[in-house]
Design an enzyme around this catalytic site. Structure first.
Site, mmCIF file in Angstrom:
data_model
loop_
_atom_site.group_PDB
_atom_site.id
_atom_site.type_symbol
_atom_site.label_atom_id
_atom_site.label_comp_id
_atom_site.label_asym_id
_atom_site.label_seq_id
_atom_site.Cartn_x
_atom_site.Cartn_y
_atom_site.Cartn_z
ATOM 1 N N LYS A 166 46.032 52.604 41.153
ATOM 2 C CA LYS A 166 45.607 52.721 42.562
ATOM 3 C C LYS A 166 46.770 53.148 43.456
ATOM 4 C CE LYS A 166 43.663 48.701 43.576
ATOM 5 N NZ LYS A 166 43.623 47.916 42.350
ATOM 6 N N GLU A 192 48.074 41.763 51.546
ATOM 7 C CA GLU A 192 48.928 42.232 50.449
ATOM 8 C C GLU A 192 49.987 41.181 50.126
ATOM 9 O OE1 GLU A 192 49.602 46.105 49.210
ATOM 10 O OE2 GLU A 192 47.641 45.206 48.954
ATOM 11 N N ARG A 193 50.417 41.141 48.865
ATOM 12 C CA ARG A 193 51.588 40.327 48.534
ATOM 13 C C ARG A 193 52.819 41.024 49.103
ATOM 14 N NH1 ARG A 193 48.166 41.034 44.491
ATOM 15 N NH2 ARG A 193 47.252 39.220 43.451
#
Length: 484
Positions: A166, A192-193
């Site tokens: 991705k 998101e991390r």
């Protein structure tokens, strides 16, 4: 959250209050004179460093808000200032190449000075301003342009698990948008991390496309209010480039499910009754408010590609059904294809687009795409027979189908510009006409006498003549045609 960027002046338009209750991220504020309107930005605490957005009014002069920054150290009786305005974020050319945490820069560079700002809650473009012509947004990636063409000003879903490519696909799309459309790319990371955010920032920087990209994050460790509003922040920046700078914008959102999740957390904190499967009752409205701002007008278009996480692979989940209702194309990434070395790992049978009709893409494109799908579907059905009995047991006609399908699979791979340093292959941006031409010639058995490896990692089909037959980590063409 570190506020190293745009500094907001603390103003007091004559309306102040005090904190009357703190429940996690939910702050109740008592205003003795007048309640601030909904969506007003409040500055809370002794230093005014806690940002709160008003979401509801209650009796007794109480305004209830959701904190967008950590509320550590906040207590009852602390002062609150009504700024008299909604949350505003920087817009304009100065934001290019920068990384934001919903309203402040977090990239350690110099703070933005004298930059224009816009409120994050904007209405979607009026129907009268939108263009009604269905146009294809060419990405320069064969597998996408041929089988699931994107709509200019439309929304496409990028569906896939971890490790199937991705992020690589996203960086390539950013690169091709800059080169092909002279546009701007905005990456919006919802939930998101921080590791992923930092890695993506480095990837985009190394790919040389950072100067035409804005990155906006509401990271996983942020309060739900910040994660919920980061999508609107990114859209506000995108609308500026579309309406004021008159440029096309590619908006990449990762991940839409995290937006739904943040909305669910906010809804729970506010004490709303949950709906189906525990989601917020306002789920469809919240998704629509975000998605309907993505559109094309006479001045430019916002084209969106959104990573979609499907909970437990259940496509009937409310978050998935409401999201897919807004999408005009879906790009499914397959772990099986990635394991076979077929990159980009777009699944040609599961991916699709509403734009793939003769009226929009033309008769030839539509016919070739349908023939490619049909050939690959037949090959999929024959795989079990080949695995058990071998290729020799197939009829002559079926063997031809297998040969065509395997060559089509190889031809739909493509070396990316942004991965040149890893693969050693020079990246290729392929015109749609070349992709259609190549597939049509393969379907006509023009390359049946060439080794299938000659069609692996090409740009246009004309490059076959210059291939020296590179070895590819795939199944033996004559024996194991299953590709394993």
């Amino acid at each position: 959250m570190s506020h190293t960027g745009t500094q907001h002046q603390r103003v007091d338009p004559g309306n102040s209050g005090t904190v009357s209750a703190v429940r996690g991220s939910v702050i109740d504020v008592h205003f003795p004179t007048r309640l601030p309107p909904l969506y007003t930005r409040l500055e809370v605490g002794q230093k005014g460093d806690i940002v709160v957005e008003v979401v509801s009014h209650h009796k007794g002069g109480i305004a209830r808000g959701i904190a967008l920054t950590p509320t550590r150290g906040l207590r009852r009786g602390d002062p609150v200032i009504d700024t008299g305005d909604m949350i505003r974020i920087p817009v304009g050319k100065q934001v290019l190449g920068r990384m934001f945490n919903f309203e402040s820069t977090i990239d350690g560079k110099d703070p933005l000075v004298g930059v224009r700002t816009r409120g994050i809650h904007q209405v979607s473009a009026a129907i009268s301003r939108r263009t009604t012509v269905a146009e294809i947004f060419e990405t320069g990636i064969k597998a996408i342009d041929l089988l699931s063409p994107l709509e200019r000003g439309g929304k496409a879903g990028l569906v896939g698990g971890a490790g199937v490519g991705k992020t690589v696909l996203i960086t390539e799309l950013i690169n091709n948008t800059v080169g092909k459309h002279e546009g701007v790319s905005i990456f919006c990371g919802i939930g998101e991390r921080s590791r992923e955010a930092e890695e993506l920032y480095r990837d985009i920087q190394e790919a040389g496309v950072l100067d035409n990209t804005v990155m906006v994050f509401g990271q996983m460790n942020e309060p739900p209010g910040a994660r919920f509003l980061v999508g609107h922040s990114a859209l506000t920046m995108a609308e500026y480039f579309r309406d004021e700078a008159k440029q096309d914008v590619l908006l990449l959102i990762d991940n839409v499910f995290r937006f739904v999740q943040a909305g669910s957390e906010v809804s729970g904190l506010l004490g709303k009754m949950p709906s189906r499967v525990g989601y917020q009752p306002t789920l469809s409205t919240e998704i629509a408010e975000l998605q309907e701002r993505i559109s094309n007008t006479a001045t430019g278009a916002i084209t969106s590609i959104q990573a979609v996480y499907v909970p437990a692979d259940d496509f009937t989940d409310p978050s998935a059904t409401h999201t897919f209702a807004h999408l005009s194309a879906s790009i499914m990434l397959s772990r099986k294809r990635a394991s076979e070395g077929l990159y980009p790992a777009v699944d040609p049978l599961l991916s699709g687009s509403k734009m793939l009709t003769p009226l929009v893409v033309g008769e030839r494109h539509y016919r070739v795409a349908q023939e490619v799908r049909s050939t690959l579907a037949q090959y999929e059905e024959l795989r079990d027979i080949i695995a058990m009995l071998g290729l020799e047991e197939l009829s002559q006609e079926d063997r031809q189908v297998v040969n065509r399908a395997r060559r089509l699979e190889r031809f739909l791979t493509q070396p990316f510009v942004t991965t040149e340093q890893f693969t050693g292959h020079a990246g290729k941006v392929v015109d749609l006409a070349d992709a259609i031409d190549g597939c049509e010639r393969i379907l006509n058995d023009e390359f049946s006498d060439r080794p299938e490896s000659d069609l692996y990692m090409l740009g246009s089909i004309d490059e076959v003549g210059s291939k020296s037959g590179e070895s590819v980590p795939q199944g033996d063409e004559t024996g194991d045609a299953s590709g394993n």
